[in-house]
Design an enzyme around this catalytic site. Structure first.
Site, short mmCIF file in Angstrom:
data_model
loop_
_atom_site.label_atom_id
_atom_site.label_comp_id
_atom_site.label_asym_id
_atom_site.label_seq_id
_atom_site.Cartn_x
_atom_site.Cartn_y
_atom_site.Cartn_z
N SER A 92 -5.80 -45.45 -13.69
CA SER A 92 -4.71 -46.44 -13.70
C SER A 92 -5.23 -47.87 -13.73
O SER A 92 -6.35 -48.15 -13.29
CB SER A 92 -3.83 -46.27 -12.46
OG SER A 92 -3.38 -44.94 -12.35
N GLN A 93 -4.37 -48.76 -14.21
CA GLN A 93 -4.64 -50.20 -14.19
C GLN A 93 -4.92 -50.61 -12.73
O GLN A 93 -4.24 -50.15 -11.82
CB GLN A 93 -3.37 -50.86 -14.71
CG GLN A 93 -3.37 -52.35 -14.75
CD GLN A 93 -1.93 -52.86 -14.99
OE1 GLN A 93 -0.96 -52.14 -14.80
NE2 GLN A 93 -1.84 -54.10 -15.40
#
Ligand code: SAH
Length: 242
Positions: A92-93
């Protein structure tokens, strides 16, 4: 004096033999670059967007994200986006990791369940803040890889299991917090069941349109839900297909 010099030279030579100078400094330079990038990431992507719990900030400054991604994308480890980690999955970011972690408001004694180990990065961040982390991953190779990475980084308070997250991890329930990092079409009841009363859960729910949902389990099993924001995660699949 002369004797002392001799000893020093011998020591220096020994050191040089163990760490060739060029290699040592190259490695050191690289680590320095990554550290600067990590600090910049925390400042511009995490703090600037409102994730300001000092414990979360410290954890994200500490965990070396570049050691959790494949070699090919290492240079982009601190950029503002998700990255491919193989097998069609993504890490994920960084902001999402910080945001979800902060929302869980972890205590050092907490026992946390994560669904979707992926690279193991989120698990490492959780492990900095909680007592025990149990993480379930449905792709065997990723589970094995993450287990090795976490072990190498010294996270002995994280356990990784190859299995189907829809079933949670009953043996260690109830959990103080549950974090789901793949999107199920609906919130899996079994995961709520494995949450203790007063426990918190964060989950990106939805098939095409997904929303991050925060759940608190109240006395008598009552569930309070709060929608936080629209997100985009890889789907949480069922074992044996979708
Ligand atoms: N938290 C991870 C990123 C997760 S990507 C990190 O920090 O890198 C989502 C992960 O969820 C993928 O690895 C995917 O294989 C896994 N996943 C999807 N469905 C799952 C399921 N039913 N049970 C467990 N893991 C699942």
């Amino acid at each position: 004096m002369k004797k002392c010099m001799k000893t020093m030279t011998a020591a220096a030579l020994l050191f040089a033999a163990a760490f060739p100078a060029s290699f040592a400094s190259e490695n050191g330079d690289q680590e320095m670059t990554f550290r600067r990038r990590r600090e910049k990431m925390v400042k511009e992507q995490i703090k600037a967007r409102g994730v300001d719990d000092p414990r979360v900030i410290n954890a994200m400054l500490k965990v070396k994200r570049h050691l959790f991604v494949p070699e090919a994308v290492k240079g982009a480890a601190y950029s503002d986006r998700p990255l491919p980690i193989g097998y069609g999955q993504t890490i994920s970011q960084p902001f999402i990791v910080g945001y979800m972690t902060q929302a869980l408001d972890l205590d050092p004694a907490d026992r946390v369940l994560e669904i979707g180990t992926g690279s193991g990065y989120q698990a490492a961040v959780l492990a900095e803040l909680a007592g025990e982390v149990y993480s379930v991953e449905i792709i065997g190779e990723l589970a094995e890889q993450a287990r090795r990475t976490l072990e190498r980084r010294g996270y002995d308070n994280v356990k990784v299991k190859y299995g189907d997250g829809y079933e949670g991890w009953k043996e260690h329930a109830p959990y103080d917090a549950v974090i789901v990092t793949a999107a199920p079409p609906q919130i899996p009841e079994e995961l709520i069941r494995q949450l203790r009363t007063g426990g918190r859960m964060i989950v990106p729910a939805g098939r095409f349109y997904q929303e991050l949902v925060f759940i608190t389990k109240k006395a008598g099993g009552r569930v309070e839900r709060k929608k936080l924001m629209p997100v985009r995660f890889v789907p949480m699949v069922r074992s044996g297909g979708r």
